[in-house]
Design a protein around this motif. Sequence first.
Motif, PDB file in Angstrom:
ATOM      1  N   PRO A 129      -6.162   8.528  -5.000  1.00 16.15           N
ATOM      2  CA  PRO A 129      -5.523   9.304  -3.933  1.00 16.15           C
ATOM      3  C   PRO A 129      -4.328  10.101  -4.453  1.00 16.15           C
ATOM      4  O   PRO A 129      -3.661   9.699  -5.412  1.00 16.15           O
ATOM      5  CB  PRO A 129      -5.075   8.223  -2.937  1.00 16.15           C
ATOM      6  CG  PRO A 129      -4.920   6.989  -3.768  1.00 16.15           C
ATOM      7  CD  PRO A 129      -5.976   7.080  -4.824  1.00 16.15           C
ATOM      8  N   THR A 130      -4.082  11.220  -3.823  1.00 15.22           N
ATOM      9  CA  THR A 130      -2.924  12.032  -4.161  1.00 15.22           C
ATOM     10  C   THR A 130      -1.687  11.449  -3.474  1.00 15.22           C
ATOM     11  O   THR A 130      -1.788  10.615  -2.564  1.00 15.22           O
ATOM     12  CB  THR A 130      -3.114  13.480  -3.702  1.00 15.22           C
ATOM     13  OG1 THR A 130      -3.229  13.499  -2.260  1.00 15.22           O
ATOM     14  CG2 THR A 130      -4.378  14.083  -4.309  1.00 15.22           C
ATOM     15  N   VAL A 131      -0.514  11.905  -3.907  1.00 16.17           N
ATOM     16  CA  VAL A 131       0.734  11.457  -3.281  1.00 16.17           C
ATOM     17  C   VAL A 131       0.736  11.838  -1.802  1.00 16.17           C
ATOM     18  O   VAL A 131       1.181  11.068  -0.944  1.00 16.17           O
ATOM     19  CB  VAL A 131       1.946  12.078  -4.005  1.00 16.17           C
ATOM     20  CG1 VAL A 131       3.241  11.728  -3.263  1.00 16.17           C
ATOM     21  CG2 VAL A 131       2.009  11.598  -5.448  1.00 16.17           C
ATOM     22  N   GLU A 132       0.214  13.024  -1.486  1.00 15.10           N
ATOM     23  CA  GLU A 132       0.175  13.482  -0.096  1.00 15.10           C
ATOM     24  C   GLU A 132      -0.668  12.550   0.767  1.00 15.10           C
ATOM     25  O   GLU A 132      -0.319  12.259   1.918  1.00 15.10           O
ATOM     26  CB  GLU A 132      -0.380  14.908  -0.018  1.00 15.10           C
ATOM     27  CG  GLU A 132       0.556  15.990  -0.542  1.00 15.10           C
ATOM     28  CD  GLU A 132       0.628  16.018  -2.057  1.00 15.10           C
ATOM     29  OE1 GLU A 132      -0.259  15.411  -2.692  1.00 15.10           O
ATOM     30  OE2 GLU A 132       1.562  16.626  -2.606  1.00 15.10           O
ATOM     31  N   GLU A 133      -1.791  12.056   0.220  1.00 12.50           N
ATOM     32  CA  GLU A 133      -2.653  11.151   0.979  1.00 12.50           C
ATOM     33  C   GLU A 133      -1.966   9.813   1.227  1.00 12.50           C
ATOM     34  O   GLU A 133      -2.076   9.230   2.307  1.00 12.50           O
ATOM     35  CB  GLU A 133      -3.971  10.942   0.223  1.00 12.50           C
ATOM     36  CG  GLU A 133      -4.876  12.164   0.234  1.00 12.50           C
ATOM     37  CD  GLU A 133      -6.108  12.004  -0.645  1.00 12.50           C
ATOM     38  OE1 GLU A 133      -7.200  12.458  -0.237  1.00 12.50           O
ATOM     39  OE2 GLU A 133      -5.977  11.426  -1.747  1.00 12.50           O
ATOM     40  N   VAL A 134      -1.248   9.321   0.218  1.00  9.93           N
ATOM     41  CA  VAL A 134      -0.526   8.055   0.389  1.00  9.93           C
ATOM     42  C   VAL A 134       0.588   8.211   1.423  1.00  9.93           C
ATOM     43  O   VAL A 134       0.783   7.347   2.283  1.00  9.93           O
ATOM     44  CB  VAL A 134       0.058   7.579  -0.958  1.00  9.93           C
ATOM     45  CG1 VAL A 134       0.924   6.341  -0.750  1.00  9.93           C
ATOM     46  CG2 VAL A 134      -1.059   7.265  -1.943  1.00  9.93           C
ATOM     47  N   LEU A 135       1.316   9.330   1.365  1.00  4.50           N
ATOM     48  CA  LEU A 135       2.395   9.568   2.323  1.00  4.50           C
ATOM     49  C   LEU A 135       1.840   9.684   3.745  1.00  4.50           C
ATOM     50  O   LEU A 135       2.482   9.232   4.707  1.00  4.50           O
ATOM     51  CB  LEU A 135       3.160  10.841   1.945  1.00  4.50           C
ATOM     52  CG  LEU A 135       4.000  10.766   0.667  1.00  4.50           C
ATOM     53  CD1 LEU A 135       4.629  12.123   0.364  1.00  4.50           C
ATOM     54  CD2 LEU A 135       5.070   9.695   0.788  1.00  4.50           C
ATOM     55  N   TYR A 136       0.665  10.275   3.876  1.00  4.70           N
ATOM     56  CA  TYR A 136       0.050  10.390   5.211  1.00  4.70           C
ATOM     57  C   TYR A 136      -0.237   9.005   5.779  1.00  4.70           C
ATOM     58  O   TYR A 136      -0.031   8.754   6.972  1.00  4.70           O
ATOM     59  CB  TYR A 136      -1.239  11.208   5.126  1.00  4.70           C
ATOM     60  CG  TYR A 136      -1.978  11.314   6.442  1.00  4.70           C
ATOM     61  CD1 TYR A 136      -1.577  12.230   7.414  1.00  4.70           C
ATOM     62  CD2 TYR A 136      -3.065  10.486   6.724  1.00  4.70           C
ATOM     63  CE1 TYR A 136      -2.235  12.316   8.628  1.00  4.70           C
ATOM     64  CE2 TYR A 136      -3.730  10.566   7.928  1.00  4.70           C
ATOM     65  CZ  TYR A 136      -3.319  11.481   8.873  1.00  4.70           C
ATOM     66  OH  TYR A 136      -3.978  11.562  10.082  1.00  4.70           O
ATOM     67  N   GLU A 137      -0.716   8.091   4.926  1.00  7.73           N
ATOM     68  CA  GLU A 137      -1.007   6.735   5.374  1.00  7.73           C
ATOM     69  C   GLU A 137       0.267   6.002   5.791  1.00  7.73           C
ATOM     70  O   GLU A 137       0.220   5.065   6.588  1.00  7.73           O
ATOM     71  CB  GLU A 137      -1.703   5.946   4.259  1.00  7.73           C
ATOM     72  CG  GLU A 137      -3.093   6.460   3.902  1.00  7.73           C
ATOM     73  CD  GLU A 137      -4.091   6.283   5.017  1.00  7.73           C
ATOM     74  OE1 GLU A 137      -3.896   5.366   5.846  1.00  7.73           O
ATOM     75  OE2 GLU A 137      -5.062   7.058   5.098  1.00  7.73           O
ATOM     76  N   MET A 138       1.407   6.424   5.257  1.00  7.62           N
ATOM     77  CA  MET A 138       2.682   5.776   5.571  1.00  7.62           C
ATOM     78  C   MET A 138       3.382   6.426   6.760  1.00  7.62           C
ATOM     79  O   MET A 138       4.500   6.027   7.110  1.00  7.62           O
ATOM     80  CB  MET A 138       3.610   5.831   4.356  1.00  7.62           C
ATOM     81  CG  MET A 138       3.124   5.017   3.177  1.00  7.62           C
ATOM     82  SD  MET A 138       4.299   5.114   1.798  1.00  7.62           S
ATOM     83  CE  MET A 138       3.511   3.992   0.632  1.00  7.62           C
ATOM     84  N   ASN A 139       2.759   7.411   7.340  1.00 14.72           N
ATOM     85  CA  ASN A 139       3.370   8.132   8.458  1.00 14.72           C
ATOM     86  C   ASN A 139       3.742   7.165   9.587  1.00 14.72           C
ATOM     87  O   ASN A 139       2.927   6.349  10.009  1.00 14.72           O
ATOM     88  CB  ASN A 139       2.393   9.193   8.977  1.00 14.72           C
ATOM     89  CG  ASN A 139       3.036  10.083  10.013  1.00 14.72           C
ATOM     90  OD1 ASN A 139       4.236  10.318   9.984  1.00 14.72           O
ATOM     91  ND2 ASN A 139       2.237  10.574  10.952  1.00 14.72           N
ATOM     92  N   GLY A 140       4.975   7.241  10.040  1.00 16.52           N
ATOM     93  CA  GLY A 140       5.441   6.377  11.107  1.00 16.52           C
ATOM     94  C   GLY A 140       6.139   5.122  10.613  1.00 16.52           C
ATOM     95  O   GLY A 140       6.722   4.379  11.413  1.00 16.52           O
ATOM     96  N   SER A 141       6.096   4.865   9.313  1.00 19.04           N
ATOM     97  CA  SER A 141       6.759   3.679   8.755  1.00 19.04           C
ATOM     98  C   SER A 141       8.265   3.894   8.705  1.00 19.04           C
ATOM     99  O   SER A 141       8.751   5.015   8.601  1.00 19.04           O
ATOM    100  CB  SER A 141       6.233   3.392   7.348  1.00 19.04           C
ATOM    101  OG  SER A 141       4.833   3.189   7.359  1.00 19.04           O
ATOM    102  N   SER A 142       9.000   2.810   8.796  1.00 14.64           N
ATOM    103  CA  SER A 142      10.465   2.898   8.770  1.00 14.64           C
ATOM    104  C   SER A 142      11.090   2.067   7.657  1.00 14.64           C
ATOM    105  O   SER A 142      12.275   2.178   7.391  1.00 14.64           O
ATOM    106  CB  SER A 142      11.042   2.459  10.126  1.00 14.64           C
ATOM    107  OG  SER A 142      10.637   1.130  10.416  1.00 14.64           O
ATOM    108  N   LEU A 143      10.298   1.225   7.003  1.00 17.05           N
ATOM    109  CA  LEU A 143      10.810   0.370   5.932  1.00 17.05           C
ATOM    110  C   LEU A 143       9.917   0.546   4.718  1.00 17.05           C
ATOM    111  O   LEU A 143       8.690   0.443   4.819  1.00 17.05           O
ATOM    112  CB  LEU A 143      10.794  -1.093   6.373  1.00 17.05           C
ATOM    113  CG  LEU A 143      12.132  -1.840   6.277  1.00 17.05           C
ATOM    114  CD1 LEU A 143      12.208  -2.950   7.272  1.00 17.05           C
ATOM    115  CD2 LEU A 143      12.312  -2.386   4.882  1.00 17.05           C
TER     116      LEU A 143
END
Length: 284
Positions: free
Chosen positions: A204-218
């Motif tokens: 996965p690309t960095v963008e795909e990983v960041l998308y999966e983390m969308n909404g995370s706070s920690l």
Amino acid sequence: MLIDSGASCNIIDKKTWDNLKQQRITCESAKIDKTLYPYGGGKPLKVLGKFATTAKIRESKTEATFYVMDGEGCPLLGKESAIELNVLKIGLDINQVKSAQDIPAQYPQCFEGFGKLKGYQAKIHINQSVKPVAQSVRRIPFSLRPKVKDKLKELMEQDIIEEVKGPTPWVSPVVIVPKLGDIRLCVDMRLANDAIIRERHPIPTVEEVLYEMNGSSLFTKLDLKWGFHQIELEESSREITTFVTHAGLFRYKRLMFGISSAPETYQHIIQQVIAGCEGAHNNL
């Protein structure tokens, strides 16, 4: 305006500036005091002028400086002004480890040496129709030979490599890369890689990983020390990693850099390890 956390200043285009002048904006002009460059570009932007004024968004306002660029484009609100206007928060309300030594001091057993994935051995798939190649040793400068022997001893003590006893069809040379006070052993696997069949697991690309983390706070970031070396190889997969030095023949017992299939194999293995851990993602 577009909020740009990577912009060091506020920028508007000439058309926007002309509209502001028609609306009789209250501002103070100033001399241009620096050269601006676009992200990733080496050619400076054409700046027509600079002015200071009051910027306001809802209940927040701040004194801000704007640079007027030639041409048309979306105005950019830079990092500093965006933070002052409370439309951008960076590094706020985030739990951070005060010291890099806090966690290792609390869990020392997890940070000694380096680990090995238990109960698993990786397989390197070999195309048996490719004829094995045994390459000759590349001469190592005499000044580096003691360090090479020390590095071989270290890798053997850590159960990463083992001596080769008996004939072997595959032999690759090593390239010695000097580091500050140390060296790195790099195996030239180019010919051996012709026989390795890649598994083609997607990374996965960095963008795909960041998308999966969308909404995370920690957020927590873990870096596996010598990650490839934490994966043990099957006995049948070790032969193709054989390399030659002035001190003899050795082969890897663990996954190593240089193997063409190593990145995707490693990505797939770690993905299986953390499967079921909600919010956990891995990337090379």
